[in-house]
Scaffold this motif. Structure first.
Motif, PDB file in Angstrom:
ATOM      1  N   GLY A  94       0.780  -1.283   0.027  1.00  0.00           N
ATOM      2  CA  GLY A  94      -0.105  -0.072  -0.114  1.00  0.00           C
ATOM      3  C   GLY A  94       0.798   1.219   0.022  1.00  0.00           C
ATOM      4  O   GLY A  94       0.448   2.219  -0.779  1.00  0.00           O
ATOM      5  N   ALA A  95       2.011   1.345   0.782  1.00  0.00           N
ATOM      6  CA  ALA A  95       2.885   2.383   0.871  1.00  0.00           C
ATOM      7  C   ALA A  95       3.633   2.695  -0.309  1.00  0.00           C
ATOM      8  O   ALA A  95       3.567   3.830  -0.899  1.00  0.00           O
ATOM      9  N   PRO A 257       3.995   3.463   7.749  1.00  0.00           N
ATOM     10  CA  PRO A 257       4.395   4.202   6.895  1.00  0.00           C
ATOM     11  C   PRO A 257       4.386   5.902   7.141  1.00  0.00           C
ATOM     12  O   PRO A 257       4.723   6.684   6.130  1.00  0.00           O
ATOM     13  N   GLN A 258       3.501   6.212   8.147  1.00  0.00           N
ATOM     14  CA  GLN A 258       3.260   7.394   8.265  1.00  0.00           C
ATOM     15  C   GLN A 258       4.491   8.456   8.673  1.00  0.00           C
ATOM     16  O   GLN A 258       4.757   9.503   8.260  1.00  0.00           O
ATOM     17  N   VAL A 259       5.504   7.682   8.902  1.00  0.00           N
ATOM     18  CA  VAL A 259       6.932   8.457   9.270  1.00  0.00           C
ATOM     19  C   VAL A 259       7.569   8.844   8.034  1.00  0.00           C
ATOM     20  O   VAL A 259       8.461   9.610   7.944  1.00  0.00           O
ATOM     21  N   LEU A 260       7.006   8.549   6.814  1.00  0.00           N
ATOM     22  CA  LEU A 260       7.601   8.590   5.627  1.00  0.00           C
ATOM     23  C   LEU A 260       7.068  10.015   4.936  1.00  0.00           C
ATOM     24  O   LEU A 260       7.075  10.067   3.701  1.00  0.00           O
ATOM     25  N   PRO A 275      -2.288   1.675   5.278  1.00  0.00           N
ATOM     26  CA  PRO A 275      -3.279   0.641   4.341  1.00  0.00           C
ATOM     27  C   PRO A 275      -4.420   1.052   4.840  1.00  0.00           C
ATOM     28  O   PRO A 275      -5.280   0.468   4.156  1.00  0.00           O
ATOM     29  N   ILE A 276      -4.664   2.207   5.620  1.00  0.00           N
ATOM     30  CA  ILE A 276      -6.412   2.459   5.871  1.00  0.00           C
ATOM     31  C   ILE A 276      -6.614   3.724   4.866  1.00  0.00           C
ATOM     32  O   ILE A 276      -7.753   4.240   5.002  1.00  0.00           O
ATOM     33  N   SER A 280      -3.780   3.437  -0.661  1.00  0.00           N
ATOM     34  CA  SER A 280      -2.927   2.410  -0.288  1.00  0.00           C
ATOM     35  C   SER A 280      -3.831   0.969   0.282  1.00  0.00           C
ATOM     36  O   SER A 280      -3.243  -0.025   0.624  1.00  0.00           O
ATOM     37  N   VAL A 281      -5.092   1.081   0.342  1.00  0.00           N
ATOM     38  CA  VAL A 281      -5.861  -0.068   0.512  1.00  0.00           C
ATOM     39  C   VAL A 281      -6.177  -0.934  -0.465  1.00  0.00           C
ATOM     40  O   VAL A 281      -6.603  -2.303  -0.490  1.00  0.00           O
ATOM     41  N   LEU A 282      -5.821  -0.420  -1.682  1.00  0.00           N
ATOM     42  CA  LEU A 282      -6.354  -0.943  -3.032  1.00  0.00           C
ATOM     43  C   LEU A 282      -5.573  -2.432  -2.960  1.00  0.00           C
ATOM     44  O   LEU A 282      -6.223  -3.387  -3.571  1.00  0.00           O
TER      45      LEU A 282
END
Length: 300
Positions: A94-95, A257-260, A275-276, A280-282
């Motif tokens: 997702g990221a 992934p939020q750290v990116l 992934p929420i 990214s949930v795809l």
């Protein structure tokens, strides 16, 4: 289902939602009015056990029947491995997809960590004095989330899994069929979280693209995808511990992934890179839909 079992099923939803929403609202008020983060976290943990409590009250007290949940440790090894490591794979995919769509939002400057540490130290100071960088944070927290956290998080997650996957999903699928049952189950599970989202910005924050409506809708899409995969794990193993592990693993890894991204880009959290997000949930959504359609074809 008999008439009384149908009444019990309705009572389950009343209890699972009523008890949980009381905990959610109470926890949110403690956080908003008293700034009591500890009480808020305790309320969240209590919320996760409300579906389990609802099942026990319905089956043992109202219907006087066995709970009929698969507690025995069983199932093929590949499903246990999928439960343990699958959430990390979907989080990574997702990221990657999100940053492929929005490459300019990929940030290695450590700005998110600077904000997380209160802005008292810049990125260079974080690295020199604390040894904290984007890479070290990802490695340390990622390894913990993948290796140890599923075993820890599965215990509170079990409270939800008994209710949603163990009790609710078999009955929804019996009544509405495989695809419609999973769709409805995902929406129910998503709506169950709505008070937290509306009151304190659970998952996406309070200031994001399309707030609050888009977040409520996207969260139901995420819950459909995750509900489908967790339901499939329970189907294949007959062991409620397996979806509980997967649920716990997802809770542990999803925020990494939020750290990116930069703090300003949190405005787009509803899209990713966690992934929420809608983009990214795809990967997880595609697998969930594909496996469900494959099951339906096999049944025909």
């Amino acid at each position: 289902m008999s008439a009384k079992e149908k009444q019990g099923f309705g009572l389950y939803f009343l209890l699972a939602f009523g008890l949980a929403w009381l905990c959610q609202v109470g926890g949110c008020m403690a956080l908003l009015q008293q700034k009591n983060a500890v009480l808020y976290q305790l309320a969240l943990i209590a919320t996760m056990f409300c579906p389990l409590l609802a099942v026990l009250l319905v089956q043992k007290v109202f219907l006087r029947q066995p709970v009929d949940i698969g507690w025995k440790v069983q199932g093929k090894r590949r499903f246990w491995l999928a439960a343990w490591f699958g959430p990390a794979v979907f989080t990574l995919l997702g990221a990657v997809l999100y940053f492929a769509v929005f490459p300019s939002r990929l940030d290695f400057s450590c700005s998110w960590l600077v904000a997380a540490y209160g802005g008292e130290m810049d990125a260079q100071t974080l690295r020199s004095e604390l040894g904290v960088s984007t890479l070290s944070y990802l490695l340390q927290n990622g390894l913990f989330a993948v290796i140890f956290a599923p075993a820890i998080n599965m215990f509170p997650a079990l409270g939800e899994e008994v209710g949603w996957r163990g009790y609710m999903m078999p009955r929804l699928k019996e009544r509405f069929g495989l695809l419609n049952g999973r769709l409805l189950g995902g929406v129910v599970w998503g709506v169950w979280h709505w008070p937290l989202m509306l009151l304190v910005g659970y998952e996406y924050g309070t200031n994001y693209l399309g707030a609050p409506v888009l977040g409520l809708v996207v969260w139901c899409v995420v819950c459909f995808a995750l509900n489908t995969l967790l339901d499939l794990l329970y189907e294949k193993t007959g062991c409620i511990w397996v979806p509980a592990i997967a649920h716990g693993a997802f809770n542990a890894i999803a925020a990494l992934p939020q750290v990116l991204i930069t703090p300003a880009d949190a405005y787009y959290n509803v899209l990713g890179p966690m992934p929420i997000g809608l983009i990214s949930v795809l990967p997880m959504l595609a697998v969930a839909v594909g496996l469900t359609l494959h099951q339906m074809k096999q049944e025909q």
